[in-house]
Design an enzyme around this catalytic site. Structure first.
Site, PDB file in Angstrom:
ATOM      1  N   ASP A 175       0.784  -1.238   0.000  1.00 38.32           N
ATOM      2  CA  ASP A 175       0.000   0.000   0.000  1.00 38.32           C
ATOM      3  C   ASP A 175       0.816   1.288   0.000  1.00 38.32           C
ATOM      4  O   ASP A 175       0.269   2.364   0.207  1.00 38.32           O
ATOM      5  CB  ASP A 175      -0.963   0.005   1.185  1.00 38.32           C
ATOM      6  CG  ASP A 175      -0.245   0.003   2.528  1.00 38.32           C
ATOM      7  OD1 ASP A 175       0.971  -0.257   2.563  1.00 38.32           O
ATOM      8  OD2 ASP A 175      -0.907   0.266   3.549  1.00 38.32           O
ATOM      9  N   GLU A 176       2.113   1.218  -0.249  1.00 33.49           N
ATOM     10  CA  GLU A 176       2.885   2.458  -0.318  1.00 33.49           C
ATOM     11  C   GLU A 176       4.102   2.285  -1.223  1.00 33.49           C
ATOM     12  O   GLU A 176       4.620   1.185  -1.397  1.00 33.49           O
ATOM     13  CB  GLU A 176       3.312   2.943   1.069  1.00 33.49           C
ATOM     14  CG  GLU A 176       4.226   2.004   1.814  1.00 33.49           C
ATOM     15  CD  GLU A 176       4.693   2.592   3.139  1.00 33.49           C
ATOM     16  OE1 GLU A 176       5.004   3.803   3.197  1.00 33.49           O
ATOM     17  OE2 GLU A 176       4.758   1.827   4.115  1.00 33.49           O
TER      18      GLU A 176
END
Length: 351
Positions: A103-104
């Protein structure tokens, strides 16, 4: 001057669940293991966070804080699919992408011609595209170096972005708490504050030689970050080989029961970090690290297919009994070595 974007999805796992089941949107939900199995929370949505529910929190504690919490086991195939789509969106703007987890990621858009070369507009467009195509929100930070971009991405969460231009870096650093710098934990921040160092501005007034003598390599990194120096490139070839978590104690410990209690507290965070980069939790090895009061350290690990707390505790106890030699212990760490992609492919084909 480089243009770095750090994109961080907002409560990613929970957001995917709310997207796919709108009935979950306005109620407190969390992804995690059951209380009966002594599970931990992987992530929680914002309604749950209002009750104090946080990542790496034991599920039992989360349910005490929020008795009406809806607990979901997680659908990691769905999270991986969304992550792959997000990464494909990144690739429309630059080939220089460094994923940190599902997610990043960091993006270097220094040479991008999109949006007239404006990193601010590129970040806005990426976030809007993610929402249009996946119905998920992302936050972003824009800065000339990686660590500031990461800090900036947290400034206007959720669903926002924050820009630090090169001209704004000196003023931003003056009041930036050292605890905000990635890698400065609670114990380190407390030790720094005890000697009068609370902000980057405080460190800027320090002599580098003194910091090196007192903190070693950490002192140099602290000094560089406080000056806005971070020469690390966005590494598109980065292949994460391990995941770890450790704690340096304010005072040395001398009893096994203290060490075991620290492992119990560290394990949920290791589990959370591993889930972000390897949702199926498959690993090659797991192990422990102890650093003693004479600053010597030892590690012990062995082959293990999945993260297992009981085995980590047993390994730590063996290390404690055989290698401590009566010394105090100042640091306890847990780590896992990830499967080599080729080896993982062979394992999958062999199933």
């Amino acid at each position: 001057m480089r243009k770095i974007i750090h994109v961080d999805m907002d409560c990613f796992f929970a957001a995917v669940e709310m997207r796919d089941n709108p009935a979950l949107r306005d109620i407190p939900i969390a992804i995690g293991g059951s209380r009966e199995r002594r599970g931990v929370i992987s992530t929680a949505n914002y309604p749950a966070r209002k009750f104090g529910v946080r990542s790496a929190m034991p599920t039992g504690m989360a349910l005490k804080l929020c008795p009406h919490l809806t607990l979901l086991p997680g659908r990691f195939d769905a999270y991986k699919e969304a992550s792959n789509h997000i990464r494909e969106i990144f690739s429309r703007y630059t080939s220089r992408i460094e994923p940190l987890s599902l997610d990043e990621a960091y993006l270097d858009v220094t040479d991008s011609v999109h949006c007239h070369g404006s990193a601010t507009l590129i970040a806005q467009e990426i976030r809007q595209t993610i929402f249009n195509e996946l119905q998920l929100t992302a936050s972003a930070g824009v800065a000339p170096v990686k660590f500031l971009a990461k800090i900036a991405s947290d400034m206007n969460k959720p669903n926002g972005q924050f820009v630090i231009t090169p001209a704004e870096v000196p003023a931003f650093l003056q009041t930036l708490p050292l605890a905000k710098i990635p890698g400065v934990g609670k114990v380190s921040a407390a030790k720094l504050e005890a000697i009068g160092l609370r902000t980057c501005g405080d460190v800027q007034k320090c002599d580098l030689v003194i910091l090196l003598k007192r903190f070693g390599k950490f002192g140099r990194i602290l000094w560089e970050r406080s000056q806005g120096i971070d020469e690390r490139d966005v590494n598109s070839e980065r292949l994460r080989k391990s995941v770890g978590v450790e704690r340096t104690m304010a005072e040395d410990i001398h009893h096994w029961s203290e060490c075991e209690a620290i492992i119990e507290r560290l394990y949920p965070e290791l589990e959370r970090r591993l889930a972000k980069v390897k949702p199926d939790l498959l690993i090659a090895r797991q192990g422990v690290k102890l650093k003693f009061d004479d600053f010597q350290q030892t590690t012990q690990e062995h082959v293990w297919p999945r993260l297992n707390k009981a085995d980590l505790i047993a390994t730590a106890r063996k290390t404690w009994d055989e290698r401590r030699g009566g010394r105090g212990v100042r640091l306890v760490g847990l780590h896992v070595t990830l499967l080599d992609p080729q080896m993982e492919r062979q394992l999958v084909l062999g199933l």
